[in-house]
Design an enzyme around this catalytic site. Structure first.
Site, PDB file in Angstrom:
ATOM      1  CG  HIS A  45      -3.707   7.301   3.156  1.00  0.00           C
ATOM      2  ND1 HIS A  45      -3.958   6.740   4.746  1.00  0.00           N
ATOM      3  CD2 HIS A  45      -3.485   5.944   2.690  1.00  0.00           C
ATOM      4  CE1 HIS A  45      -3.574   5.733   4.860  1.00  0.00           C
ATOM      5  NE2 HIS A  45      -3.155   5.071   3.784  1.00  0.00           N
ATOM      6  CG  ASP A  79      -2.212  -0.843   1.159  1.00  0.00           C
ATOM      7  OD1 ASP A  79      -1.938  -1.895   0.268  1.00  0.00           O
ATOM      8  OD2 ASP A  79      -2.887  -0.763   2.071  1.00  0.00           O
ATOM      9  CG  HIS A 108       2.162   0.115   4.400  1.00  0.00           C
ATOM     10  ND1 HIS A 108       1.941  -0.814   5.238  1.00  0.00           N
ATOM     11  CD2 HIS A 108       1.068   0.741   4.062  1.00  0.00           C
ATOM     12  CE1 HIS A 108       0.904  -0.630   5.745  1.00  0.00           C
ATOM     13  NE2 HIS A 108       0.340   0.257   4.945  1.00  0.00           N
ATOM     14  CG  HIS A 146      -4.303   2.818  -0.503  1.00  0.00           C
ATOM     15  ND1 HIS A 146      -5.250   2.015   0.435  1.00  0.00           N
ATOM     16  CD2 HIS A 146      -3.333   3.169   0.707  1.00  0.00           C
ATOM     17  CE1 HIS A 146      -4.965   2.087   1.906  1.00  0.00           C
ATOM     18  NE2 HIS A 146      -3.866   2.698   1.880  1.00  0.00           N
TER      19      HIS A 146
HETATM   20 NI    NI Z   1      -2.456   3.098   3.470  1.00  0.00          NI
END
Ligand code: NI
Length: 481
Positions: A345, A288, A432, A341
């Protein structure tokens, strides 16, 4: 022999010769007289060369008539037919207007700058015509019009053919679909374009919007696999039969994209599914918050080194950062999966409907702009999902079943330990790719998981091998829950 006898014999021989010559002369004369008229008509022709004969006979001059030919019957008058231009052709069309005594027809079909595609299009149109010609009653007078609407020159061509048949004054209409993948150079069945969930979705939309219902008067069973649709610029136009009449509804790609087996850019979703061992366990690694200028390309090369794949949930906001373009190009070229995503955010559950929609749409459009592909899945930031988020999501929502806690520990060995502790078939792991420690961990983790017999796959592969067709707006944490 005496001289006298010799002379006599000579005279006899001479007589026979003369008589023979006379006879020959007579025969030749008779032959000439008999054929004189014929030759007069075709002086210039070479009877051995049929093309020349034909050409000579076709001359409109009065001399060219052949009196020995059978008197021809007066030709039956041809049925008049006019080309109708009811439908819009996005690309170039070829039209054939062929009048005949028993049947006259007009045939339209799309042609392309690609000869193979044009040949396929012609074959399809001729097949449609033959099918109609075969079913004509023997002594009827008929007219047939075959025309189409098409989606222009996208990588995937979709065309809906409208067939109008008039037999002894009675007209019937029917429809046919042609779908052709220019990228792959092949036609395919219209029903292969969408998954079964697309049908349920479109039926739902038609029922709500048009007010017709499934059953006798409304959507019919033959509609099940959408025999008729057009792939337009931003939407798919689905055709349905409402009491025998053709109606249509347009649905944006973002609503049906995840149900499409072949995407509008010609990518066959199944092509991105590798042949894997369905009996061996699989794990989907997901990364991510990227792309990252250095870490993402490095991670991609590690994945390539071990011949494994992963899914990247990229952040819309970061796509305009330095180095993102190169990272996205590498990602798209490597057949790793690209997912969304969202844009900024934010915790989606705290946003308004319009804001949530903007988070989805802006990211989707940016990914499409950069890679030519739509994101297949969405992961809500922080995994924060509620009913509103589900309802507004244009793709299946993905959370995770293994959290490596890389965002917390920022420690290579801890990440590896967390991942191995959680490793189990059909699980989805959260990592990530913006953190260097995570990429360091991947370098150790990937060969360890392979040693343990796991196949490291994209989310699409994970669902495919578990016979799950992910639904828009449904939240998944693993392949099976
Ligand atoms: Ni994230």
């Amino acid at each position: 022999m005496t001289r006298k006898k010799k002379r006599k014999l000579k005279k006899n021989v001479e007589r026979v010769l003369i008589c023979s010559l006379c006879l020959l002369a007579i025969l030749v004369s008779v032959y000439f007289i008999k054929n004189a008229k014929k030759w007069a008509g075709g002086m210039n022709s070479q009877p051995d060369d049929p093309t020349v004969t034909q050409a000579a006979n076709n001359k409109p001059s009065g001399n060219t008539k052949n009196p020995t030919a059978e008197p021809t019957a007066t030709p039956e008058p041809k049925i008049p037919i006019e080309a109708e231009n009811k439908y819009t052709h996005q690309g170039t069309a070829k039209q054939e207007v062929v009048p005949g005594a028993k049947v006259s027809y007009v045939l339209n079909y799309p042609v392309f700058d690609n000869a193979i595609a044009t040949e396929a299009s012609m074959q399809n149109a001729k097949a449609l015509l033959s099918k109609e010609l075969e079913t004509l009653p023997e002594n009827a007078k008929s007219r047939i019009w075959i025309d189409y609407e098409d989606s222009g020159s996208k990588a995937v061509v979709s065309a809906v053919f409208h067939i109008t048949k008039e037999v002894d004054g009675t007209t019937t209409e029917s429809v046919s679909e042609w779908v052709y993948n220019k990228k792959k150079g092949e036609s395919f069945e219209a029903k292969e374009m969408f998954g079964k969930l697309a049908y349920e979705y479109v039926v739902k939309r038609v029922t709500e919007t048009v007010g017709i219902t499934e059953g006798e008067d409304g959507l019919t069973a033959e509609q099940e696999h959408f025999p008729y649709f057009l792939l337009k610029e931003e939407e798919v136009e689905f055709f349905y039969l409402d009491g025998g009449k053709l109606g249509s509804i347009s649905i944006p790609y973002r609503e049906v994209y995840t149900y499409m087996a072949v995407t509008p850019d010609g990518t066959v979703r199944m092509d991105n599914i590798r042949e894997l061992d369905p009996n061996k366990p699989m794990i989907a690694l997901t990364f991510d918050d990227g792309p990252h200028i250095n870490n993402t390309p490095r991670l991609l090369s590690i994945l390539e080194k071990y011949n494994v794949r992963a899914t990247f949930f990229v952040l819309g906001d970061r796509l305009s950062w330095e180095g993102s373009e190169e990272a996205m190009a590498l990602m798209a070229a490597s057949d790793n999966e690209i997912a969304s995503h969202t844009f900024s955010h934010s915790n989606l559950t705290r946003l308004t409907d319009e804001q949530i929609e903007a988070e989805f749409v802006k990211t989707r459009n940016k990914i499409y702009e950069m890679t030519g592909e739509y994101p297949t899945f969405v992961r809500a930031p922080g995994g924060n999902v509620n009913d509103k988020v589900k309802a507004l999501s244009y793709a299946p929502l993905i959370n995770w079943s293994v959290d490596t806690r890389d965002w917390e520990s920022r420690d290579r060995d801890s990440i590896v330990a967390q991942a191995l502790a959680g490793a189990k078939a059909n699980r989805i792991m959260l990592m990530h790719d913006i953190h260097t420690c995570t990429v360091d961990a991947a370098e150790i983790l990937i060969p360890k998981l392979l040693e343990q017999g796991y196949q490291l796959v994209t989310l699409s592969e994970l669902f495919y091998y578990n016979n799950v067709e992910p639904e828009n707006g449904v939240l998944y944490r693993a392949a099976d829950y």
